[in-house]
Design an enzyme around this catalytic site. Structure first.
Site, PDB file in Angstrom:
ATOM      1  N   HIS A   1      44.525  38.595  40.590  1.00 46.32           N
ATOM      2  CA  HIS A   1      45.073  37.623  40.010  1.00 46.32           C
ATOM      3  C   HIS A   1      46.722  37.822  40.237  1.00 46.32           C
ATOM      4  O   HIS A   1      47.415  36.604  40.435  1.00 46.32           O
ATOM      5  CB  HIS A   1      44.710  37.085  38.916  1.00 46.32           C
ATOM      6  CG  HIS A   1      43.321  36.395  38.828  1.00 46.32           C
ATOM      7  ND1 HIS A   1      43.022  35.246  39.233  1.00 46.32           N
ATOM      8  CD2 HIS A   1      42.163  36.971  38.882  1.00 46.32           C
ATOM      9  CE1 HIS A   1      41.817  35.105  39.270  1.00 46.32           C
ATOM     10  NE2 HIS A   1      41.162  35.969  39.034  1.00 46.32           N
TER      11      HIS A   1
ATOM     12  N   GLU B   1      29.874  31.608  44.353  1.00 45.19           N
ATOM     13  CA  GLU B   1      30.424  32.846  44.392  1.00 45.19           C
ATOM     14  C   GLU B   1      29.754  34.199  43.986  1.00 45.19           C
ATOM     15  O   GLU B   1      30.078  35.341  43.627  1.00 45.19           O
ATOM     16  CB  GLU B   1      31.926  32.897  43.888  1.00 45.19           C
ATOM     17  CG  GLU B   1      31.705  32.167  42.266  1.00 45.19           C
ATOM     18  CD  GLU B   1      33.042  31.883  41.548  1.00 45.19           C
ATOM     19  OE1 GLU B   1      33.997  32.473  41.994  1.00 45.19           O
ATOM     20  OE2 GLU B   1      33.213  31.154  40.801  1.00 45.19           O
TER      21      GLU B   1
ATOM     22  N   ASN C   1      36.600  35.280  47.093  1.00 42.13           N
ATOM     23  CA  ASN C   1      36.988  36.425  46.488  1.00 42.13           C
ATOM     24  C   ASN C   1      35.843  37.213  45.564  1.00 42.13           C
ATOM     25  O   ASN C   1      35.782  38.393  45.468  1.00 42.13           O
ATOM     26  CB  ASN C   1      38.119  36.078  45.366  1.00 42.13           C
ATOM     27  CG  ASN C   1      39.306  35.457  45.902  1.00 42.13           C
ATOM     28  OD1 ASN C   1      39.465  35.407  47.129  1.00 42.13           O
ATOM     29  ND2 ASN C   1      40.081  34.576  45.164  1.00 42.13           N
ATOM     30  N   ASP C   2      35.213  36.439  44.705  1.00 42.81           N
ATOM     31  CA  ASP C   2      34.103  37.020  44.091  1.00 42.81           C
ATOM     32  C   ASP C   2      32.816  37.184  44.927  1.00 42.81           C
ATOM     33  O   ASP C   2      32.148  38.204  44.738  1.00 42.81           O
ATOM     34  CB  ASP C   2      33.595  36.053  42.764  1.00 42.81           C
ATOM     35  CG  ASP C   2      34.593  36.274  41.896  1.00 42.81           C
ATOM     36  OD1 ASP C   2      34.848  37.559  41.242  1.00 42.81           O
ATOM     37  OD2 ASP C   2      35.382  35.393  41.180  1.00 42.81           O
TER      38      ASP C   2
ATOM     39  N   ARG D   1      36.999  43.798  43.134  1.00 39.39           N
ATOM     40  CA  ARG D   1      38.080  43.075  43.856  1.00 39.39           C
ATOM     41  C   ARG D   1      39.259  43.622  43.256  1.00 39.39           C
ATOM     42  O   ARG D   1      40.409  43.441  44.068  1.00 39.39           O
ATOM     43  CB  ARG D   1      37.862  41.710  43.547  1.00 39.39           C
ATOM     44  CG  ARG D   1      37.897  40.974  42.307  1.00 39.39           C
ATOM     45  CD  ARG D   1      37.646  39.712  42.391  1.00 39.39           C
ATOM     46  NE  ARG D   1      38.801  38.447  42.415  1.00 39.39           N
ATOM     47  CZ  ARG D   1      38.991  37.488  42.028  1.00 39.39           C
ATOM     48  NH1 ARG D   1      37.941  36.791  41.845  1.00 39.39           N
ATOM     49  NH2 ARG D   1      40.002  36.842  42.059  1.00 39.39           N
TER      50      ARG D   1
ATOM     51  N   CYS E   1      37.422  28.042  48.917  1.00 39.80           N
ATOM     52  CA  CYS E   1      38.851  28.320  48.024  1.00 39.80           C
ATOM     53  C   CYS E   1      39.320  29.629  47.787  1.00 39.80           C
ATOM     54  O   CYS E   1      40.183  29.917  47.091  1.00 39.80           O
ATOM     55  CB  CYS E   1      38.790  27.318  46.768  1.00 39.80           C
ATOM     56  SG  CYS E   1      37.441  27.816  45.704  1.00 39.80           S
TER      57      CYS E   1
END
Ligand code: PEP
Ligand code: MG
Length: 587
Positions: free
Chosen positions: A198, A442, A465-466, A476, A513
């Site tokens: 993040h 995800e 991402n996930d 990640r 996204c």
């Protein structure tokens, strides 16, 4: 700029946010304050109490200053938390008890204050009343600050950098990154982390160069050292020589003229050479980022990560506070849509000031996170849903649930939403009764059952991402295995294709996204697989739009079709890279 006198040292990390920064370093180490304990001689006891008073005053001044800055730069609702912090400092019981403890024991004042505040934190955290229980986080925050002042430690805070600085940190938690001084941080380097942590997402949204996974840099760099952060190649150069500075100056010139071309393309429509329009939207974490959404001409907000409103707070924001934030975004982005994602707290985003809500877990990414948390804390979930619904009366709002693992969970979330709608209707509060509801895809189980989920949704948004983390079993944010985090793994590409096909069979549009969407090397592959829209950090929109305008959709489809026949992630990556390089030259 003074020429750096020390020896140049080049260290390799992972390129996480593009750009080149040159400046002085601020080293940030996350740690709790260590408190020494000793006996104070009787004749020095008056001074000791005066020292305590001075520390309380300094703390009050610091908090007031931060409050004013947050109010000015971010918004009044985010500043409210600091009122609660100031109230802790006014608490005569806490202060009086510290002084009594000191008079009885004769131990140094920091020891006494540490003991008394720890007792208060514990007592508050055990109270039945939720509001009072949450005060324990406020006391903890303020106590750390008072202790730092008593010990004469510089405030180790990212929210108040002295000047323009490259921040070098062992790690940056989401709550650190939410409070980072955006006007002064010109680059970001972390010892740990990977491309989708993040801190990196925040660095990208701030448009500052970032390099992560530079092991032990915090041990090698010192406050005030000069450095170059090369966010293109993932390199940090400590104490660069004159010739290195000259070389980087040349690179920067080229990049600047390329950026001018990108910004020119950004004023045009996102249409491919063969006439296919592509929806390019923005990801935001905070209300003030809507300015970037507009500056970069996004077609709306494809992901509003609402948890950032909660991260640095020791209490859960009220429905009204949330409503004001969501309404501000909806108003600013209208007539374009805003997809408001419900809370994705937990995992690597626990609420810093509220450890009671997020007890320690062995495996937080697989734990009590996002929709799981919301379905168990329905009071918190309902406050958020009502706030979103109320905001939907102003602008084009959509709701999206994170971390959906299957149909039942989606139906449960929708049932809670229906309850909120009934409540608001009963009170005559306006909201958009046709607002669209979507699910993030995800978790692999959601991808596999996309046909079932599509029946209950107006849209899907794939969180790569996930999804990649869970599909490939690669944490990640773990730099040790970051090289194995491969967006072009055949399992990822096949999964994306499966989700798109199943959704399209039922007329459900699919966007992406995750960070993959904002990488111009991957965007053609995603579009070629049939993805309908891409949502990314606003700063990445020009690069992706430039490429969209330089490519044919028919070529992107051919790229995706070929990728689906290949077995090696590296080979697929090479094809994507070649596709990009054939259409975009920086020189
Ligand atoms: C994702 O997982 O791709 C995503 C967009 O959500 P987050 O990065 O906030 O987990
Ligand atoms: Mg996610």
């Amino acid at each position: 700029m003074p020429p750096p006198a020390k020896t140049e040292l080049t260290v390799q990390g992972i390129a996480a946010s593009q750009g080149i920064a040159y400046g002085q370093i601020f080293v940030y180490i996350q740690s709790d304050v260590e408190v020494p304990s000793y006996q104070v001689e009787p004749e020095k006891r008056i001074d000791e109490v005066a020292r305590f008073d001075r520390a309380l005053l300094a703390t009050r001044q610091q908090i007031s200053k931060i409050k004013n800055e947050v109010e000015k730069n971010i918004g009044p609702e985010e500043a409210l938390i600091f009122d609660a912090h100031l109230m802790v400092l006014e608490d005569q019981a806490l202060i009086g008890e510290t002084i009594r403890e000191f008079e009885n024991s004769g131990r140094n004042i920091e020891t006494c204050f540490n003991q008394v505040s720890a007792r208060y934190i514990k007592a508050f955290s055990e109270i039945d009343d939720e509001y009072l229980r949450e005060r324990s986080g406020d006391i903890r925050d303020v106590a750390q600050r008072v202790l730092q002042n008593l010990l004469g430690q510089a405030e180790n805070s990212l929210s108040r950098l002295a000047d323009k600085r490259i921040v070098v940190a062992n790690d940056i938690s989401p709550s650190d990154s939410a409070s980072i001084d955006r006007s002064a941080a010109i680059g970001l380097v972390t010892d740990s982390g990977s491309k989708t942590s993040h801190a990196v997402i925040v660095a990208r949204s701030m448009k500052v160069p970032a390099v992560v996974g530079v092991r032990n840099l915090t041990k090698r760099a010192k406050n005030g050292d000069w450095a170059i952060v090369d966010g293109y190649d993932g390199v940090v150069i400590l104490n660069p020589s004159e010739s290195t500075l000259f070389r980087y100056g040349k690179i920067q010139e080229k990049k600047k003229s390329f950026e001018a071309r990108l910004m020119e393309a950004n004023r045009q429509a996102a249409v491919t050479l063969d006439g296919v329009a592509v929806s390019l939207m923005a990801n935001i974490e905070k209300v003030d980022e809507v300015a970037q959404v507009k500056a970069y001409a996004a077609a709306g907000v494809g992901l509003y990560r609402t948890e950032y409103l909660f991260l640095n707070s020791s209490r859960v924001p009220t429905e009204q506070e949330q409503f004001l934030a969501y309404k501000a975004v909806a108003d600013a982005v209208a007539p374009h849509p805003v997809i408001i994602r419900t809370l994705d707290l937990g995992g690597d985003k626990p609420m810093a000031g509220n450890p009671d809500l997020f007890p320690k877990e062995n495996n937080p990414f697989m734990g009590f996170r996002a929709i799981r948390f919301c379905l168990e804390h329905q009071d918190i979930f309902k406050d958020q849903l009502r706030a979103i619904l109320r905001a939907s009366a102003h602008g084009k709002v959509r709701i999206m649930y994170p971390m959906i693992s299957g149909n039942e969970e989606l139906l449960r979330a929708n049932a809670v939403l229906a309850e909120c709608m009934t409540e608001l209707k009963g009170k005559g509060v306006p909201f958009d009764e046709n607002l669209e509801i979507g699910a993030m895809i995800e978790i692999p189980s959601a991808a596999v059952t996309a046909d079932l989920l599509a029946k209950e949704c107006a849209f899907f948004s794939i969180g790569t991402n996930d999804l990649i983390q869970y599909l490939l079993a690669i944490d990640r944010v773990n730099d040790r295995i970051a090289h194995l985090y491969e967006p072009t793994h055949p399992a990822v590409i096949r999964t994306l294709k499966h989700v798109v096909d199943e959704a399209h069979k039922q007329g459900v549009p699919v966007s992406v996204c995750g960070e993959m969407a904002g990488d111009p090397v991957f965007a053609p592959l995603l579009l070629g697989l049939g993805i309908d829209g891409l949502s990314m950090s606003p700063a990445w929109l020009p690069s992706v739009k430039y490429l969209v305008r330089a490519m044919k959709m028919s070529d992107a489809r051919a790229l995706a079709a070929e990728a689906l026949t290949l077995s090696s992630p590296k080979e697929i990556y090479a094809r994507c890279d070649a596709f990009y390089r054939a259409r975009v030259t920086v020189d």
